[in-house]
Design a protein around this motif. Structure first.
Motif, PDB file in Angstrom:
ATOM      1  N   ARG A   6      26.332  41.360  22.435  1.00  0.00           N
ATOM      2  CA  ARG A   6      25.738  42.493  23.165  1.00  0.00           C
ATOM      3  C   ARG A   6      25.495  43.674  22.231  1.00  0.00           C
ATOM      4  O   ARG A   6      24.454  44.335  22.318  1.00  0.00           O
ATOM      5  N   PHE A   7      26.457  43.970  21.362  1.00  0.00           N
ATOM      6  CA  PHE A   7      26.260  45.046  20.396  1.00  0.00           C
ATOM      7  C   PHE A   7      25.029  44.778  19.538  1.00  0.00           C
ATOM      8  O   PHE A   7      24.227  45.681  19.280  1.00  0.00           O
ATOM      9  N   ALA A   8      24.891  43.544  19.086  1.00  0.00           N
ATOM     10  CA  ALA A   8      23.749  43.184  18.242  1.00  0.00           C
ATOM     11  C   ALA A   8      22.436  43.404  18.990  1.00  0.00           C
ATOM     12  O   ALA A   8      21.473  43.955  18.432  1.00  0.00           O
ATOM     13  N   ASP A   9      22.385  42.983  20.237  1.00  0.00           N
ATOM     14  CA  ASP A   9      21.160  43.142  21.037  1.00  0.00           C
ATOM     15  C   ASP A   9      20.793  44.606  21.220  1.00  0.00           C
ATOM     16  O   ASP A   9      19.628  44.998  21.068  1.00  0.00           O
ATOM     17  N   VAL A  10      21.786  45.429  21.546  1.00  0.00           N
ATOM     18  CA  VAL A  10      21.517  46.853  21.778  1.00  0.00           C
ATOM     19  C   VAL A  10      21.112  47.551  20.476  1.00  0.00           C
ATOM     20  O   VAL A  10      20.204  48.382  20.465  1.00  0.00           O
ATOM     21  N   LEU A  11      21.780  47.200  19.373  1.00  0.00           N
ATOM     22  CA  LEU A  11      21.421  47.778  18.081  1.00  0.00           C
ATOM     23  C   LEU A  11      19.969  47.470  17.716  1.00  0.00           C
ATOM     24  O   LEU A  11      19.240  48.334  17.212  1.00  0.00           O
ATOM     25  N   LYS A  12      19.542  46.237  17.977  1.00  0.00           N
ATOM     26  CA  LYS A  12      18.150  45.859  17.698  1.00  0.00           C
ATOM     27  C   LYS A  12      17.187  46.672  18.556  1.00  0.00           C
ATOM     28  O   LYS A  12      16.137  47.132  18.075  1.00  0.00           O
ATOM     29  N   LYS A  13      17.543  46.860  19.839  1.00  0.00           N
ATOM     30  CA  LYS A  13      16.687  47.645  20.732  1.00  0.00           C
ATOM     31  C   LYS A  13      16.565  49.092  20.272  1.00  0.00           C
ATOM     32  O   LYS A  13      15.573  49.763  20.539  1.00  0.00           O
ATOM     33  N   LYS A  14      17.594  49.572  19.569  1.00  0.00           N
ATOM     34  CA  LYS A  14      17.584  50.939  19.074  1.00  0.00           C
ATOM     35  C   LYS A  14      16.911  51.055  17.702  1.00  0.00           C
ATOM     36  O   LYS A  14      16.935  52.112  17.077  1.00  0.00           O
ATOM     37  N   GLY A  15      16.349  49.945  17.220  1.00  0.00           N
ATOM     38  CA  GLY A  15      15.569  49.981  15.988  1.00  0.00           C
ATOM     39  C   GLY A  15      16.298  49.589  14.725  1.00  0.00           C
ATOM     40  O   GLY A  15      15.733  49.665  13.625  1.00  0.00           O
ATOM     41  N   HIS A  16      17.557  49.162  14.840  1.00  0.00           N
ATOM     42  CA  HIS A  16      18.314  48.747  13.665  1.00  0.00           C
ATOM     43  C   HIS A  16      18.058  47.265  13.365  1.00  0.00           C
ATOM     44  O   HIS A  16      17.762  46.473  14.265  1.00  0.00           O
ATOM     45  N   GLU A  17      18.182  46.901  12.099  1.00  0.00           N
ATOM     46  CA  GLU A  17      18.110  45.494  11.719  1.00  0.00           C
ATOM     47  C   GLU A  17      19.528  44.931  11.717  1.00  0.00           C
ATOM     48  O   GLU A  17      20.418  45.489  11.075  1.00  0.00           O
ATOM     49  N   VAL A  18      19.741  43.835  12.451  1.00  0.00           N
ATOM     50  CA  VAL A  18      21.072  43.237  12.543  1.00  0.00           C
ATOM     51  C   VAL A  18      21.040  41.825  11.971  1.00  0.00           C
ATOM     52  O   VAL A  18      20.218  40.998  12.362  1.00  0.00           O
ATOM     53  N   ARG A  19      21.930  41.585  11.016  1.00  0.00           N
ATOM     54  CA  ARG A  19      22.115  40.247  10.471  1.00  0.00           C
ATOM     55  C   ARG A  19      23.497  39.749  10.895  1.00  0.00           C
ATOM     56  O   ARG A  19      24.396  40.545  11.159  1.00  0.00           O
ATOM     57  N   VAL A  20      23.653  38.428  10.931  1.00  0.00           N
ATOM     58  CA  VAL A  20      24.928  37.853  11.374  1.00  0.00           C
ATOM     59  C   VAL A  20      25.332  36.707  10.454  1.00  0.00           C
ATOM     60  O   VAL A  20      24.529  35.806  10.186  1.00  0.00           O
ATOM     61  N   ILE A  21      26.572  36.766   9.968  1.00  0.00           N
ATOM     62  CA  ILE A  21      27.158  35.659   9.213  1.00  0.00           C
ATOM     63  C   ILE A  21      28.132  34.955  10.148  1.00  0.00           C
ATOM     64  O   ILE A  21      29.066  35.585  10.665  1.00  0.00           O
ATOM     65  N   THR A  22      27.955  33.655  10.374  1.00  0.00           N
ATOM     66  CA  THR A  22      28.754  32.942  11.367  1.00  0.00           C
ATOM     67  C   THR A  22      28.869  31.459  11.032  1.00  0.00           C
ATOM     68  O   THR A  22      28.107  30.945  10.200  1.00  0.00           O
TER      69      THR A  22
END
Length: 431
Positions: free
Chosen positions: A23-39
């Motif tokens: 959810r944090f990742a989704d909201v951050l993207k909506k706010k214009g940030h680029e989100v990467r994930v290592i998993t």
């Protein structure tokens, strides 16, 4: 801002921390940030970097039962993932997060960490949850092996912040709620026919010892309304078989065990009459927040290590930790006082607005910005130190490092042996 999350599990909704990260990742993207994930989760998507899963010899079956997985570090992939990042945020304290921190340090990238795993989440699984020394050992171990490296730590509640401070965690510790997703709220739904004459009680959460679903079953079994109550347990986990056996022993109506996608879960919450959160240990409990955001009134354990108790708006929203008779009394009170319950429902809908995920993410972004600013200053100071050293003779350099060693030794004593890298300011700034 370019933000990289390091999260062993991602894209799987088997636990609250994973759901929070998604959810944090989704909201951050909506706010214009680029989100990467290592998993280690085998998922696809833009900015997703998948590592091999680390399998633990002997204990892997326990890990699988808990619905968890661990990522195995790969230096080349990690470098690729974090290159160009403003900040790398570690959501767990395991192998890949440790490896990523070391790589980020070498690449001069800011790092932050989150504290989501209460020691009790682990100790209850091996029957040590009620032994203070076992939990203290884990707090200390995690601090020394992982969290001492960070000067910015996010935890989801004031209770968890207090526990971290009590256990000698240093640096900046931020109590920021994990927040409730935008989709959750009061809605009109058709009540299923199977619930027509039933009083439906819900608990959402992993089936595990510390969540204490067994208390709810025993409380309902004790109630004079047993034949009227339908208990629904939403989740999955290792204690399901035991809970089924208890259900058969105590309940007039067998427990419904379900694991639902979000939309169906929201409909279920809006169908139920009462929410119970029986956990002995909880760092926040998103599921309880989601329930009262929809207007479903909660009854919560008053355990000293259950942060969820902060959400009680009346004395009837709490029951005594581990006491099924106390829980039974509160359930019966709500059944017998529908008007009071309706008034509380309306209060909870208003109360929940402060936990909207949008505001929580904004606060987390402020933490990231502070870490980036501090990191930039730290490396600028390092360059100043190197320039300063270049003006000294060999003898002066030896004297400088001797004085700096003494300075850092004093810091170590002041901070009980643990201090974050931000405390290691460049000694030359005092020259």
């Amino acid at each position: 801002m370019v933000i990289t999350f390091v999260m062993d599990q991602f894209g799987e909704t088997s636990n609250g921390t994973t759901i929070t990260a998604m959810r944090f990742a989704d909201v951050l993207k909506k706010k214009g940030h680029e989100v990467r994930v290592i998993t280690a989760s085998r998922i696809e998507g833009e900015g997703i970097y998948v590592l091999p899963e680390y399998r633990i010899p002997v204990f892997q079956s326990i890990v699988d039962k808990q619905g968890m997985k661990f990522a195995e570090p790969n230096e080349e992939l990690i470098k690729k993932a974090i290159d160009g990042s403003d900040v790398v945020h570690m959501l767990m304290p395991f192998w890949v997060e440790n490896a990523t921190f070391e790589i980020a340090e070498k690449m001069h990238i800011a790092t932050t960490a989150a504290f989501h795993i209460q020691p009790e989440n682990m100790t209850y699984s091996v029957h040590l949850g009620k032994i203070p020394a076992a939990n203290k050992f884990i707090y200390t171990f995690l601090r020394k092996k992982f969290y001492k490296k960070f000067n910015h730590i996010h935890c989801p509640s004031q209770m968890m912040k207090n526990l971290l401070v009590k256990n000698k965690y240093r640096g900046n510790i931020y109590a920021i709620s994990n927040g409730v997703g935008e989709a959750f709220g009061k809605r009109e739904v058709s009540r299923p026919e199977k619930y027509r004459d039933k009083y439906v009680i819900l608990m959402i959460g992993r089936y595990s010892k510390e969540k204490r679903q067994d208390l709810i079953i025993k409380a309902i079994g004790e109630s004079k309304y047993n034949d009227r109550i339908q208990l629904v347990l939403a989740g999955k986990g290792p204690t399901e078989k035991n809970l089924r056996r208890l259900s058969e022993k105590y309940l007039a109506n067998p427990v419904e065990f379900v694991f639902l996608p979000q939309e169906e879960l929201i409909d279920l919450i809006n169908t139920c009459d009462l929410y119970v959160h029986a956990s002995d240990a909880e760092s926040e409990a998103i599921s309880c927040m989601e329930a009262f955001t929809c207007g479903l009134v909660p009854v919560i354990s008053d355990s000293e290590i259950c942060a969820t108790k902060q959400f009680a708006l009346s004395e009837h929203n709490l029951f005594r930790k581990g006491n099924h008779k106390s829980l039974c009394g509160q359930i019966e009170w709500f059944i017998e006082h529908p008007e009071e319950k309706q008034a509380l429902s309306e209060q909870y809908i208003e109360y929940a607005k402060q936990y909207a995920i949008d505001a929580c993410v904004d606060r987390l972004v402020e933490v990231f910005a502070s870490a980036v600013k501090e990191n930039k200053q730290r490396w600028e100071n390092t360059q100043k130190e190197q320039a300063y050293l270049s003006t000294l003779t060999s003898k002066q350099q030896r004297q400088y490092f001797a004085e700096k060693k003494k300075y850092l030794r004093a810091l170590k004593k002041k901070h009980d042996g643990d201090f974050t890298n931000s405390y290691c300011i460049d000694f030359c700034l005092q020259k």
